[in-house]
Design a protein around this motif. Structure first.
Motif, PDB file in Angstrom:
ATOM      1  N   LEU A  29       0.821  -1.213   0.000  1.00 12.74           N
ATOM      2  CA  LEU A  29       0.000   0.000   0.000  1.00 12.74           C
ATOM      3  C   LEU A  29       0.859   1.269   0.000  1.00 12.74           C
ATOM      4  O   LEU A  29       0.622   2.197  -0.768  1.00 12.74           O
ATOM      5  N   ASP A  30       1.878   1.282   0.846  1.00 10.86           N
ATOM      6  CA  ASP A  30       2.714   2.485   0.933  1.00 10.86           C
ATOM      7  C   ASP A  30       3.404   2.793  -0.394  1.00 10.86           C
ATOM      8  O   ASP A  30       3.556   3.953  -0.779  1.00 10.86           O
ATOM      9  N   VAL A  66      -9.258  11.160   4.374  1.00 10.16           N
ATOM     10  CA  VAL A  66      -8.693  10.509   5.552  1.00 10.16           C
ATOM     11  C   VAL A  66      -7.165  10.456   5.425  1.00 10.16           C
ATOM     12  O   VAL A  66      -6.627  10.134   4.362  1.00 10.16           O
ATOM     13  N   GLU A  86      -4.997   9.903  21.283  1.00  6.21           N
ATOM     14  CA  GLU A  86      -6.055  10.631  20.616  1.00  6.21           C
ATOM     15  C   GLU A  86      -6.437  11.785  21.534  1.00  6.21           C
ATOM     16  O   GLU A  86      -6.546  11.602  22.751  1.00  6.21           O
ATOM     17  N   ARG A 130      -5.351   6.343  24.701  1.00  6.12           N
ATOM     18  CA  ARG A 130      -3.961   6.106  24.336  1.00  6.12           C
ATOM     19  C   ARG A 130      -3.890   5.130  23.175  1.00  6.12           C
ATOM     20  O   ARG A 130      -4.612   4.125  23.138  1.00  6.12           O
ATOM     21  N   LEU A 131      -3.021   5.424  22.239  1.00  8.11           N
ATOM     22  CA  LEU A 131      -2.942   4.625  21.014  1.00  8.11           C
ATOM     23  C   LEU A 131      -1.680   3.767  20.957  1.00  8.11           C
ATOM     24  O   LEU A 131      -1.764   2.569  20.736  1.00  8.11           O
ATOM     25  N   PHE A 132      -0.519   4.377  21.134  1.00  9.80           N
ATOM     26  CA  PHE A 132       0.749   3.654  21.036  1.00  9.80           C
ATOM     27  C   PHE A 132       1.738   4.250  22.031  1.00  9.80           C
ATOM     28  O   PHE A 132       1.561   5.372  22.476  1.00  9.80           O
ATOM     29  N   PHE A 133       2.803   3.499  22.327  1.00 11.02           N
ATOM     30  CA  PHE A 133       3.927   4.094  23.023  1.00 11.02           C
ATOM     31  C   PHE A 133       5.216   3.542  22.441  1.00 11.02           C
ATOM     32  O   PHE A 133       5.232   2.514  21.782  1.00 11.02           O
ATOM     33  N   ASN A 146       6.390   0.225  16.183  1.00  9.20           N
ATOM     34  CA  ASN A 146       6.032  -0.944  15.392  1.00  9.20           C
ATOM     35  C   ASN A 146       4.548  -1.205  15.423  1.00  9.20           C
ATOM     36  O   ASN A 146       4.101  -2.128  16.079  1.00  9.20           O
ATOM     37  N   GLU A 147       3.777  -0.418  14.755  1.00 11.41           N
ATOM     38  CA  GLU A 147       2.348  -0.689  14.707  1.00 11.41           C
ATOM     39  C   GLU A 147       1.973  -0.903  13.256  1.00 11.41           C
ATOM     40  O   GLU A 147       1.968   0.020  12.468  1.00 11.41           O
ATOM     41  N   MET A 148       1.677  -2.130  12.902  1.00 15.31           N
ATOM     42  CA  MET A 148       1.633  -2.519  11.501  1.00 15.31           C
ATOM     43  C   MET A 148       0.498  -1.867  10.726  1.00 15.31           C
ATOM     44  O   MET A 148       0.601  -1.676   9.539  1.00 15.31           O
ATOM     45  N   GLY A 149      -0.578  -1.539  11.379  1.00 16.43           N
ATOM     46  CA  GLY A 149      -1.668  -0.902  10.663  1.00 16.43           C
ATOM     47  C   GLY A 149      -1.649   0.603  10.765  1.00 16.43           C
ATOM     48  O   GLY A 149      -2.284   1.297   9.975  1.00 16.43           O
ATOM     49  N   GLY A 150      -0.918   1.129  11.755  1.00 18.77           N
ATOM     50  CA  GLY A 150      -0.913   2.569  11.954  1.00 18.77           C
ATOM     51  C   GLY A 150      -2.238   3.044  12.495  1.00 18.77           C
ATOM     52  O   GLY A 150      -2.947   2.329  13.194  1.00 18.77           O
ATOM     53  N   MET A 151      -2.559   4.288  12.189  1.00 20.14           N
ATOM     54  CA  MET A 151      -3.852   4.828  12.583  1.00 20.14           C
ATOM     55  C   MET A 151      -4.411   5.672  11.453  1.00 20.14           C
ATOM     56  O   MET A 151      -3.673   6.094  10.564  1.00 20.14           O
ATOM     57  N   ALA A 152      -5.710   5.903  11.495  1.00 20.49           N
ATOM     58  CA  ALA A 152      -6.380   6.668  10.455  1.00 20.49           C
ATOM     59  C   ALA A 152      -7.048   7.878  11.080  1.00 20.49           C
ATOM     60  O   ALA A 152      -7.696   7.760  12.123  1.00 20.49           O
TER      61      ALA A 152
END
Lengths: 181, 180
Positions: A29-30, A66, A86, A130-133, A146-152
């Motif tokens: 995708l990237d 988005v 967020e 909280r989303l990631f650290f 290392n978050e494979m889907g990321g965020m939208a």
């Protein structure tokens, strides 16, 4: 019965289990987004927190498409823990600096429509989840979140980053995708 | 028959009869993200009272399968974490519900789960061991990728135990609502 052929009449093969033979070029995708001019490197060129866990980066989508956040690479001059939350609310800055965006299709004028600034203490924000650290355990080493889907981020949504150690000077590179797929 | 594109291009077939294709692939998490079906769940600074106590419990209480994809861990001292398939009713000393945040910001969809963390979760029977993760160094983040994911159907549960009573464990884990 119809057969699929190319211009020269070569017929596409189908094997005994009914599967068509294909020769596939597979693009992540990237890579696809980058080829279209929809993948951007966003840079925070050093910031630090005035106080432990102050927000130092604010990112809001203010456009119609988005935005996807892909890989995040960080480096800190001292040990620190970075949290990505967020957030709601209107940010206030003491001396906000715009992040730098560079399209990975060089020369492309495509720019994500966003509000993105860094500072030493961004106020006015309400943590919403909280989303990631990422733990920068060693000074001056690069870490990848290392978050494979990321965020939208749909229109008007926002996240912010905070740092636990005021002594840590942070550099960050983030992939921002214009997600029109 | 030929396949033709909008500008009149003809799809090509090579000499071995293979149709040339160009495809864009999304990983599962990216796919789930497009419909707001993946969230972060957060557990912070929990220490077992006894070595190898269960400190995290998650049960699917909805009608759709949920799946754990990957996680980031950090602990204040070296420890080994085990993910177990469990049965039974959890009992907590205090019990703190995990924080759940949809990764498609602003999307209200949340997985239907009962998930809490505690210093000593009892009442569980270990039905099988799934994965482990060794956190060697204090205050360093470790990325844990199940690769296949752990799928949790309705009514099923998993729990995490930690070996070191001196280690305060923090976790962010991805959880997806699976329609496949």
């Amino acid at each position: 019965m119809a057969r699929i052929t190319d211009l020269n009449g070569v017929v596409m093969e189908v094997e005994s289990l009914g599967r068509a033979f294909t020769l596939e070029v597979n693009s992540k995708l990237d890579q696809t987004l980058s080829n279209r001019g929809h993948s951007i490197s966003m840079l925070v060129d050093t910031t630090s927190a005035d106080n432990a866990d102050d927000y130092v980066l604010y990112f809001q989508n203010i456009g119609p498409v988005v935005l996807g956040i892909g890989t995040i690479d960080v480096m800190a001059s001292d040990v620190t823990t970075l949290w990505f939350d967020e957030v709601l609310g209107t940010p206030t800055f003491t001396a906000g600096v715009d992040t730098q965006e560079t399209n990975r299709l060089l020369g492309s004028p495509n720019d994500p429509v966003l509000l993105s600034q860094y500072d030493t203490d961004i106020g006015g924000l309400i943590p919403f989840g909280r989303l990631f650290f990422e733990r920068c355990a060693l000074a001056n080493r690069a870490y990848r979140v290392n978050e494979m889907g990321g965020m939208a981020l749909p229109f008007s949504t926002a996240f912010a980053m905070r740092s636990s150690n005021p002594a840590a000077i942070i550099t960050l590179k983030m992939t921002v995708n214009i997600n029109d797929y | 028959m030929r396949i033709q594109g909008r500008q009149g291009q003809i799809a090509d077939v090579d000499d071995s009869g293979r149709l040339f294709t160009l495809s864009t692939s999304l990983n599962v998490d990216q796919s789930l993200l497009t419909t707001g079906r993946v969230s972060s769940i957060v557990m912070e600074n929990v220490t077992p009272t006894v070595a190898n106590n269960y400190i995290f419990y998650l049960r699917n209480i909805g009608t759709l399968n949920v799946a754990i994809g990957h996680a980031t861990f950090m602990a204040s001292a070296a420890t080994t974490l085990w993910f177990d398939y469990v049965s039974g009713e959890p009992a907590y000393l205090v019990g703190t519900p995990v924080e759940v945040t949809n990764r498609r910001l602003g999307n209200p969809t949340k997985p239907a789960i009962d998930a809490q963390y505690d210093a000593n979760i009892t009442g569980l029977t270990q039905e099988g061991k799934l994965f482990f993760q060794r956190l060697d160094t204090a205050n360093q983040s470790y990325f844990f990728d199940t690769v296949s994911g752990i799928t949790i159907p309705t009514g099923q549960a998993l729990a995490i135990r930690s070996s070191n009573i001196l280690a305060a464990v923090t976790m962010v884990c991805s959880i997806g609502i699976v329609l496949l």
